[in-house]
Design an enzyme around this catalytic site. Sequence first.
Site, PDB file in Angstrom:
ATOM      1  N   CYS A   1      -3.294  -4.360  -8.202  1.00  0.00           N
ATOM      2  CA  CYS A   1      -2.941  -2.933  -8.274  1.00  0.00           C
ATOM      3  C   CYS A   1      -3.211  -2.393  -9.670  1.00  0.00           C
ATOM      4  CB  CYS A   1      -1.488  -2.718  -7.895  1.00  0.00           C
ATOM      5  SG  CYS A   1      -0.379  -3.500  -9.056  1.00  0.00           S
TER       6      CYS A   1
ATOM      7  N   SER B   1       0.832  -1.207   0.000  1.00  0.00           N
ATOM      8  CA  SER B   1       0.000   0.000   0.000  1.00  0.00           C
ATOM      9  C   SER B   1       0.866   1.256   0.000  1.00  0.00           C
ATOM     10  CB  SER B   1      -0.891  -0.005   1.238  1.00  0.00           C
ATOM     11  OG  SER B   1      -0.071   0.003   2.386  1.00  0.00           O
TER      12      SER B   1
ATOM     13  N   GLU C   1      -8.670   3.723  -2.822  1.00  0.00           N
ATOM     14  CA  GLU C   1      -8.415   2.396  -3.376  1.00  0.00           C
ATOM     15  C   GLU C   1      -9.333   1.424  -2.632  1.00  0.00           C
ATOM     16  OE1 GLU C   1      -4.532   0.526  -2.611  1.00  0.00           O
ATOM     17  OE2 GLU C   1      -4.732  -0.476  -4.540  1.00  0.00           O
TER      18      GLU C   1
HETATM   19  P1  NAD Z   1       0.442  -3.656   2.887  1.00  0.00           P
HETATM   20  O1  NAD Z   1       1.074  -2.347   2.591  1.00  0.00           O
HETATM   21  O2  NAD Z   1      -0.524  -3.747   4.005  1.00  0.00           O
HETATM   22  O3  NAD Z   1       1.576  -4.766   3.186  1.00  0.00           O
HETATM   23  C1  NAD Z   1       2.686  -4.921   2.334  1.00  0.00           C
HETATM   24  C2  NAD Z   1       3.851  -5.456   3.163  1.00  0.00           C
HETATM   25  O4  NAD Z   1       4.183  -4.498   4.168  1.00  0.00           O
HETATM   26  C3  NAD Z   1       3.548  -6.750   3.878  1.00  0.00           C
HETATM   27  O5  NAD Z   1       4.660  -7.610   3.777  1.00  0.00           O
HETATM   28  C4  NAD Z   1       3.282  -6.324   5.326  1.00  0.00           C
HETATM   29  O6  NAD Z   1       3.693  -7.283   6.266  1.00  0.00           O
HETATM   30  C5  NAD Z   1       4.104  -5.067   5.476  1.00  0.00           C
HETATM   31  N1  NAD Z   1       3.494  -4.050   6.346  1.00  0.00           N
HETATM   32  C6  NAD Z   1       2.176  -3.831   6.572  1.00  0.00           C
HETATM   33  N2  NAD Z   1       2.005  -2.782   7.399  1.00  0.00           N
HETATM   34  C7  NAD Z   1       3.224  -2.320   7.693  1.00  0.00           C
HETATM   35  C8  NAD Z   1       3.704  -1.232   8.502  1.00  0.00           C
HETATM   36  N3  NAD Z   1       2.881  -0.438   9.152  1.00  0.00           N
HETATM   37  N4  NAD Z   1       5.039  -1.046   8.577  1.00  0.00           N
HETATM   38  C9  NAD Z   1       5.893  -1.851   7.931  1.00  0.00           C
HETATM   39  N5  NAD Z   1       5.494  -2.892   7.161  1.00  0.00           N
HETATM   40  C10 NAD Z   1       4.181  -3.123   7.038  1.00  0.00           C
HETATM   41  O7  NAD Z   1      -0.223  -4.154   1.507  1.00  0.00           O
HETATM   42  P2  NAD Z   1      -1.151  -5.424   1.272  1.00  0.00           P
HETATM   43  O8  NAD Z   1      -2.470  -5.180   1.913  1.00  0.00           O
HETATM   44  O9  NAD Z   1      -0.417  -6.670   1.584  1.00  0.00           O
HETATM   45  O10 NAD Z   1      -1.302  -5.374  -0.312  1.00  0.00           O
HETATM   46  C11 NAD Z   1      -2.255  -4.594  -0.980  1.00  0.00           C
HETATM   47  C12 NAD Z   1      -1.672  -3.285  -1.437  1.00  0.00           C
HETATM   48  O11 NAD Z   1      -0.531  -3.513  -2.263  1.00  0.00           O
HETATM   49  C13 NAD Z   1      -2.637  -2.486  -2.294  1.00  0.00           C
HETATM   50  O12 NAD Z   1      -2.553  -1.129  -1.930  1.00  0.00           O
HETATM   51  C14 NAD Z   1      -2.117  -2.690  -3.699  1.00  0.00           C
HETATM   52  O13 NAD Z   1      -2.442  -1.660  -4.619  1.00  0.00           O
HETATM   53  C15 NAD Z   1      -0.656  -2.740  -3.454  1.00  0.00           C
HETATM   54  N6  NAD Z   1       0.060  -3.375  -4.535  1.00  0.00           N
HETATM   55  C16 NAD Z   1       0.747  -2.570  -5.383  1.00  0.00           C
HETATM   56  C17 NAD Z   1       1.409  -3.109  -6.463  1.00  0.00           C
HETATM   57  C18 NAD Z   1       2.147  -2.217  -7.419  1.00  0.00           C
HETATM   58  O14 NAD Z   1       2.792  -2.738  -8.308  1.00  0.00           O
HETATM   59  N7  NAD Z   1       2.095  -0.904  -7.296  1.00  0.00           N
HETATM   60  C19 NAD Z   1       1.372  -4.490  -6.684  1.00  0.00           C
HETATM   61  C20 NAD Z   1       0.675  -5.300  -5.785  1.00  0.00           C
HETATM   62  C21 NAD Z   1       0.013  -4.726  -4.708  1.00  0.00           C
END
Ligand code: NAD
Length: 485
Positions: free
Chosen positions: A282, A227, A376
């Site tokens: 995404c 995210s 989103e």
């Molecule tokens: P997320 O940001 O919640 O988690 C991603 C990673 O970060 C995970 O490994 C998680 O353990 C870690 N994380 C979560 N909160 C954290 C924090 N506060 N501090 C440090 N690390 C933390 O994302 P998600 O829910 O797993 O995935 C969905 C999101 O990913 C959506 O916003 C989607 O658009 C995005 N995404 C983007 C792409 C791209 O190419 N731009 C591709 C795939 C997914």
Amino acid sequence: MKYEAVKNFVNGEFKTSASKRSLNVISPLDGNKLSEVPMSMAVDLDEAVKAASAVFPYWSKTPIKERVQVFFRYKSLLEKNLPQLAQLCSEENGKTIGESVAEIEKCIELTEFACSLPQLTTGELLEVSRGVECRTERVPLGVVASIVPFNFPSMVPNWTIPNAIALGNCMILKPSEKVPLSAGRLAELLKEAGLPDGVFNIVHGDVEIVEAICDHPGIMAVSFVGSTKVAKIVYQRATSHYKRCLALGGAKNHLVVLPDAIPGMTAQNVAASMSGCAGQRCMAASAMVGVGDVDHIIDKICDEAKKIIPGENLGAVISEDSKQRIERFITEAEEQGAKILVDGRNAIVKGKEGGTYVGPTVIDHVSPGMSVATEEIFGPVISIIRTKTVDEAIQIENANPYGNAASVFTQNGGMARYVIERSSAGMIGVNVGVPVPREPFSFGGWNESKFGVGDITGKSSIEFWTKLKKTTVKWNAESGINWMS
Ligand code: NAD
């Protein structure tokens, strides 16, 4: 619990974390507990970094043509194990088997690209003055980390694993705690393919381990996908320790639909883009901006949406929290005056009542300020905003802070070009609902969808995973001395 407790993977072996803290891994398909995942601590990471650092001198000095042999074998193993990998992906993420098969096929394509890296990294050499040559070569960075999200348990790790490792780096992968199982299988296949112990390691966990990765002095570069909120945190924290960082964030992708668009094809693309992987991509279409009279196309989109059935050709969303959040957005839009044309709330799949499903949802007459139009949503929901002109549509699209993808649907080439030139998104489609660039082209958005320079896959990733060494050589005394060398 269907599978045994998840373990870290360090120096070629599965290893129990030092942490006593763990989370349940729940299948979104039916709510059943699949496993438990450890919330590792900094000491677990440190052990993995030590193992990776120890093997780095050997791996980085292994010629790239030898290194990619591992990935030729890994590709064959992905092909051989495709049904089981797809099954696991579906179980832990909730996507359909068909989508999971496509995910593993994409992993194969990503690996094929890595196998071509010797051809793309030959370096340059030129005699810059008499008897004096300048030469450039790409050298690996050292130990690098890849932090990945839940929505593609195999594909996003494979955006980074083959390229970073084939280019000579050693890696620590931090999978999403929601889908930690596929990563372990990838580790086993890499080992079977002949990757030396320590080159690839997995450390499971959440915030604590991500912070430890950003802070660890032994890690040279961090790639992050997730995210925007967390991408910003990771980018700031990793770069504050002078690490190279590429952090991909969230998205709000707009499709601009013009009245001359081919109705059937447009409707199929819009419906598939908003509902594929239950809208948890995404690259998913989240808002459609209909310019002028597009009622005939919207009718067809509704017809297409009604063919998408939860539990059949539509998977589950990742969790109960996520389901409730998506449904709240729909309800809020309804309360604010938008019209729900197809309603996916309260979806139940018979026999899988514990699953977390949201049906396809089409919302019309959404105004640009509504939360369903700006946030989103990450669910199978499309919000339709009506405009009179294409300029208004472009203005709405560009007003959102993200910039991952955008598409235009029209038969008019000039009009398509007009939208392409003005869209502030990194990946643009013309009559394509999910404009993912395929290898060797690189993947990456703009604006708040990506922090850092370059893209994560394809040719662009070579720059991220290597540094350029420039050597100037004088071969004999006759070259003399001149003003440059
Ligand atoms: P997320 O940001 O919640 O988690 C991603 C990673 O970060 C995970 O490994 C998680 O353990 C870690 N994380 C979560 N909160 C954290 C924090 N506060 N501090 C440090 N690390 C933390 O994302 P998600 O829910 O797993 O995935 C969905 C999101 O990913 C959506 O916003 C989607 O658009 C995005 N995404 C983007 C792409 C791209 O190419 N731009 C591709 C795939 C997914």
